[in-house]
Write a protein that holds these residues in place. Structure first.
Motif, PDB file in Angstrom:
ATOM      1  N   LYS A 489      10.090   1.012   1.564  1.00 59.10           N
ATOM      2  CA  LYS A 489       9.646   2.410   1.426  1.00 59.10           C
ATOM      3  C   LYS A 489      10.717   3.249   0.737  1.00 59.10           C
ATOM      4  CE  LYS A 489       6.485   2.553   5.400  1.00 59.10           C
ATOM      5  NZ  LYS A 489       6.244   3.133   6.744  1.00 59.10           N
ATOM      6  N   ALA A 490      11.964   3.039   1.116  1.00 56.66           N
ATOM      7  CA  ALA A 490      13.055   3.806   0.509  1.00 56.66           C
ATOM      8  C   ALA A 490      13.175   3.518  -0.980  1.00 56.66           C
ATOM      9  CB  ALA A 490      14.367   3.486   1.213  1.00 56.66           C
ATOM     10  N   ALA A 491      12.845   2.300  -1.371  1.00 58.62           N
ATOM     11  CA  ALA A 491      12.900   1.930  -2.789  1.00 58.62           C
ATOM     12  C   ALA A 491      11.595   2.233  -3.513  1.00 58.62           C
ATOM     13  CB  ALA A 491      13.225   0.448  -2.925  1.00 58.62           C
ATOM     14  N   HIS A 492      10.649   2.880  -2.828  1.00 56.77           N
ATOM     15  CA  HIS A 492       9.358   3.265  -3.419  1.00 56.77           C
ATOM     16  C   HIS A 492       8.575   2.056  -3.933  1.00 56.77           C
ATOM     17  CE1 HIS A 492      10.542   7.506  -3.162  1.00 56.77           C
ATOM     18  NE2 HIS A 492      11.722   7.140  -3.669  1.00 56.77           N
ATOM     19  N   ILE A 493       8.623   0.934  -3.199  1.00 57.63           N
ATOM     20  CA  ILE A 493       7.890  -0.265  -3.588  1.00 57.63           C
ATOM     21  C   ILE A 493       6.898  -0.678  -2.510  1.00 57.63           C
ATOM     22  CG2 ILE A 493       9.550  -1.919  -2.597  1.00 57.63           C
ATOM     23  CD1 ILE A 493       7.677  -2.259  -5.959  1.00 57.63           C
ATOM     24  N   HIS A 494       6.924  -0.006  -1.360  1.00 59.25           N
ATOM     25  CA  HIS A 494       6.045  -0.381  -0.238  1.00 59.25           C
ATOM     26  C   HIS A 494       4.569  -0.221  -0.606  1.00 59.25           C
ATOM     27  CE1 HIS A 494       4.512  -0.809   3.839  1.00 59.25           C
ATOM     28  NE2 HIS A 494       3.889   0.345   3.697  1.00 59.25           N
ATOM     29  N   SER A 495       4.238   0.879  -1.262  1.00 58.32           N
ATOM     30  CA  SER A 495       2.829   1.121  -1.613  1.00 58.32           C
ATOM     31  C   SER A 495       2.305   0.035  -2.540  1.00 58.32           C
ATOM     32  CB  SER A 495       2.675   2.497  -2.274  1.00 58.32           C
ATOM     33  OG  SER A 495       3.071   3.514  -1.385  1.00 58.32           O
ATOM     34  N   PHE A 496       3.122  -0.361  -3.514  1.00 61.84           N
ATOM     35  CA  PHE A 496       2.714  -1.430  -4.429  1.00 61.84           C
ATOM     36  C   PHE A 496       2.505  -2.736  -3.667  1.00 61.84           C
ATOM     37  CE2 PHE A 496       4.354  -5.164  -6.718  1.00 61.84           C
ATOM     38  CZ  PHE A 496       3.362  -5.302  -7.670  1.00 61.84           C
ATOM     39  N   VAL A 507       3.023 -14.445  -2.706  1.00 66.14           N
ATOM     40  CA  VAL A 507       3.983 -15.391  -3.266  1.00 66.14           C
ATOM     41  C   VAL A 507       4.308 -14.994  -4.705  1.00 66.14           C
ATOM     42  CG1 VAL A 507       4.421 -17.807  -3.893  1.00 66.14           C
ATOM     43  CG2 VAL A 507       3.182 -17.254  -1.777  1.00 66.14           C
ATOM     44  N   LEU A 508       5.584 -14.820  -4.962  1.00 65.79           N
ATOM     45  CA  LEU A 508       6.038 -14.522  -6.325  1.00 65.79           C
ATOM     46  C   LEU A 508       6.252 -15.820  -7.086  1.00 65.79           C
ATOM     47  CD1 LEU A 508       8.702 -11.743  -5.641  1.00 65.79           C
ATOM     48  CD2 LEU A 508       6.321 -11.440  -6.328  1.00 65.79           C
ATOM     49  N   LYS A 509       5.902 -15.807  -8.344  1.00 60.84           N
ATOM     50  CA  LYS A 509       6.171 -16.967  -9.178  1.00 60.84           C
ATOM     51  C   LYS A 509       7.660 -17.030  -9.496  1.00 60.84           C
ATOM     52  CE  LYS A 509       1.591 -16.996 -11.362  1.00 60.84           C
ATOM     53  NZ  LYS A 509       0.850 -16.917 -12.656  1.00 60.84           N
ATOM     54  N   GLU A 510       8.063 -18.097 -10.169  1.00 61.57           N
ATOM     55  CA  GLU A 510       9.472 -18.253 -10.499  1.00 61.57           C
ATOM     56  C   GLU A 510       9.969 -17.058 -11.296  1.00 61.57           C
ATOM     57  OE1 GLU A 510      12.392 -21.448 -12.808  1.00 61.57           O
ATOM     58  OE2 GLU A 510      10.247 -21.790 -12.652  1.00 61.57           O
ATOM     59  N   ASP A 511      11.048 -16.450 -10.802  1.00 63.43           N
ATOM     60  CA  ASP A 511      11.666 -15.279 -11.416  1.00 63.43           C
ATOM     61  C   ASP A 511      10.720 -14.080 -11.413  1.00 63.43           C
ATOM     62  OD1 ASP A 511      13.859 -13.988 -12.467  1.00 63.43           O
ATOM     63  OD2 ASP A 511      13.259 -14.333 -14.544  1.00 63.43           O
ATOM     64  N   GLY A 512       9.706 -14.110 -10.550  1.00 63.42           N
ATOM     65  CA  GLY A 512       8.815 -12.961 -10.410  1.00 63.42           C
ATOM     66  C   GLY A 512       8.029 -12.621 -11.649  1.00 63.42           C
ATOM     67  N   THR A 513       7.552 -13.646 -12.359  1.00 63.33           N
ATOM     68  CA  THR A 513       6.854 -13.400 -13.619  1.00 63.33           C
ATOM     69  C   THR A 513       5.472 -12.792 -13.428  1.00 63.33           C
ATOM     70  OG1 THR A 513       6.071 -15.704 -13.576  1.00 63.33           O
ATOM     71  CG2 THR A 513       8.079 -15.241 -14.838  1.00 63.33           C
ATOM     72  N   ASN A 514       4.958 -12.758 -12.184  1.00 60.60           N
ATOM     73  CA  ASN A 514       3.634 -12.181 -11.962  1.00 60.60           C
ATOM     74  C   ASN A 514       3.686 -10.705 -11.580  1.00 60.60           C
ATOM     75  OD1 ASN A 514       4.901 -13.092  -9.630  1.00 60.60           O
ATOM     76  ND2 ASN A 514       2.989 -13.423  -8.519  1.00 60.60           N
ATOM     77  N   ILE A 515       4.862 -10.053 -11.714  1.00 57.89           N
ATOM     78  CA  ILE A 515       4.974  -8.607 -11.522  1.00 57.89           C
ATOM     79  C   ILE A 515       5.787  -8.037 -12.677  1.00 57.89           C
ATOM     80  CG2 ILE A 515       4.765  -8.739  -9.007  1.00 57.89           C
ATOM     81  CD1 ILE A 515       7.765  -8.460  -8.806  1.00 57.89           C
TER      82      ILE A 515
END
Length: 615
Positions: A489-496, A507-515
């Motif tokens: 929440k503090a980083a403003h990423i909770h809503s996403f 589950v994030l893909k390798e190196d977070g390529t799906n975001i």
């Protein structure tokens, strides 16, 4: 077993992608590398019980198979010319024993295969764990000087080559010794005169094989290098696909690939072409020896010195004798490839790991392992450092930072900003000068103690394949779900995160390529917030978020990092206006210090940088 050796021999030339650097006889080469062979054998020795079982099964399987030709000769002798002169009872008796012995030999061979697969799996697991453990202990500077693709090749391909040799070539060599020794003994018993044929054909075969393999060995080295360059080129271009497309460089890139591919194909063709001449030459000599045995055997039969069954058995034993000898050169060729691969693997394992407590005394090292908390006071005193000898990045650099103070480091590219962070984290140690944390030389502390005092967010985000929750809690062994959510929440990423189908379990893909890049940066900032550290390093931490999100992150960080020492590196000078102090670095020296208003009034380098960004 003999058939499997033939297959192994035929694959030997193709599998030889790396050859030995040594010259001279094979045995001399192996003696020169007995240290490497001893270390390779050490991994097998840990499973010596299974290995002893494998040796026993190899010996039993081959000895049983060696009885087959003898029984075949007895069966042939039971068949005499003329009607009604075939002793079917004796024929079926020997045939039955042959079937039983060959079946038992095949069963032992199958058990041997299963056993060696088990040993192979254990060897690969231990060796990869040892290599990866060494990788984790190496200093950061090692990775700056070595290609990632080369390190991956050592931990995957090279270990596979070593494993193949340990799990198969060793057994093949034992099989060769048993088969050759047993077949030779049986041939001497059957006819010492016919054995003289091999006094001519075996040396000829060995000389030709050694001559050809000696000529082709450099070609396999060239092929290996060409394939390595091609793989490196492909890896580089696949990683930079977006840039290639953005600059319409597809045609040029394809042309470069075609050239490297041509070199690799030509090198592969030459190595395989000349290497493939061994097989036909060996087969020619084998057929020559068989022809000589048939001719001289016929004379001995006509002279009454040999029975027809003995000649039949001798021919079968001759095939068992000559085949393994000719394949022995291929086995040694594969072993040479394995030794070369092992030298690369052990070379990595022998690299010096990071020194935990620098070069200070044992007494001071013992004190460095304490659990006392670092409060956040940092001081650099006349520090000199360069990545290469004679090329200093920081020169007589001094800085004092009070606990809870926010220091922004600004300066042109190459001024030494990131180098400063590398020294604070003890990724490198300075050539001269000291760095103090709470008045203590950080060389007196373990690297783990120093690094655990910092939470770090880099411009190049790193997320691993796993859930969002696992990525956020990375580095914290015991963290509650509430703490993770509060940081998000503090980083403003909770809503996403909550908008995702699985929330924090996504589950994030390798190196977070799906975001997106901005979302990845926000996740890494949230992860840094979770660390219970007294000092924070932000290296271009807000470079991948939009201006609106950046303002919210700055506000959140101001609340969560209150009372902590913070180092901020940013090219976007608008993000560091509120820092307690701004340090301007140029050519490795601190040329200006002060807050935003003070530096603007000086109209120095900082002023020029701010004005340049406005335009």
């Amino acid at each position: 077993m003999t058939g499997s050796m033939g297959q192994k021999g035929s694959m030997g030339q193709k599998g030889r992608t790396e050859a030995a650097d040594g010259k001279g006889p094979i045995f001399r080469y192996l003696m020169e590398r007995k240290g490497t062979l001893r270390r390779m054998g050490g991994y097998l020795w840990k499973d010596r019980g299974l290995l002893a079982g494998a040796f026993f099964m190899t010996a039993a399987s081959n000895l049983l198979a060696l009885l087959g030709p003898l029984l075949s000769g007895y069966a042939v002798d039971a068949i005499e010319p003329g009607a009604g002169k075939v002793d079917f009872q004796r024929v079926f008796f020997y045939v039955g024993w042959m079937i039983a012995l060959y079946a038992l030999s095949a069963l032992l061979s199958y058990g041997l295969s299963v056993l060696m697969v088990t040993v192979s799996r254990k060897v690969v697991r231990r060796m990869r764990e040892d290599v990866f453990d060494r990788l984790l202990s190496l200093p950061a500077g090692y990775f700056d000087c070595h290609q990632t693709g080369d390190l991956l090749s050592r931990i995957s391909y090279d270990i596979d080559v070593v494993n193949e040799s340990l799990s198969s070539d060793l057994i093949q060599m034992l099989t060769t010794l048993i088969t050759v020794g047993g077949a030779l003994a049986m041939m001497v018993v059957l006819s010492p005169y016919l054995v003289l044929v091999f006094c001519f054909t075996v040396p000829l075969s060995i000389c030709i094989t050694r001559f050809i393999t000696g000529k082709t060995r450099p070609l396999f080295r060239i092929r290996s290098g060409a394939l390595g360059r091609l793989n490196g080129f492909v890896e580089e271009k696949v990683t930079g696909q977006r840039t290639i497309k953005a600059y319409c460089g597809e045609e040029m890139t394809f042309g470069q690939f075609a050239e490297k591919n041509r070199e690799a194909v030509e090198a592969y063709y030459k190595a395989e072409y000349y290497g493939s001449t061994v097989g036909p030459m060996v087969n020619f000599i084998n057929n020559l020896s068989l022809s000589l045995i048939s001719v001289f055997g016929a004379f001995l039969y006509m002279m009454g010195m040999m029975r027809l069954g003995q000649i039949s058995s001798f021919v079968l034993y001759s095939r068992k004798f000559s085949g393994p000898i000719n394949e022995l050169a291929n086995i040694f060729g594969d072993l040479q490839s394995a030794v070369a691969a092992a030298e690369r693997v052990f070379g990595l394992m022998d690299e010096r790991p990071e020194e935990e407590s620098g070069e200070l005394s044992e007494k001071k090292r013992g004190r460095a392992d304490g659990t006392e908390n670092i409060k956040g006071q940092v001081e650099l005193c006349h520090v000199d450092f360069g990545y290469e000898e004679g090329k200093e990045i920081l020169k007589d650099f001094s800085l004092q930072v009070s606990p809870g103070e926010t220091i922004a480091v600004a300066g042109p590219t190459g001024a030494g900003k990131t180098t400063l962070i590398n020294l604070l984290m003890r990724f490198y140690d300075p050539q001269s000068g000291t760095i103090l944390a709470d008045g203590r030389n950080i060389r007196e502390m373990s690297r783990k103690q120093v690094r655990s005092a910092y939470a770090m967010v880099l411009q190049d985000t790193w997320l691993f394949h796993g859930t969002i929750y696992e990525n956020l809690s990375y580095g914290r062994e015991k963290v509650s779900q509430k703490e993770v959510i509060d940081a998000a929440k503090a980083a403003h990423i909770h809503s996403f995160i909550m908008q995702l189908p699985d929330g924090y379990d996504t589950v994030l893909k390798e190196d977070g390529t799906n975001i997106s890049k901005g979302q990845k940066q926000l996740l890494t900032i949230a992860r840094a917030m979770l660390q219970d550290c007294r000092m924070v390093i932000l290296d271009e931490a807000t470079s991948n978020v939009d201006t609106r999100t950046e303002v919210r992150i700055q506000q959140a960080m101001g609340r969560l990092m209150e009372g902590k020492t913070c180092f901020i590196i940013a090219h976007r000078l608008s993000t560091i206006k509120n820092a307690d102090r701004i340090l301007v670095v140029d050519h490795g020296r601190a040329v200006e210090q002060g807050n935003h208003m003070e530096l603007m009034e000086k109209r120095g380098l900082y002023y020029q940088m701010v004005e340049a960004q406005k335009t």
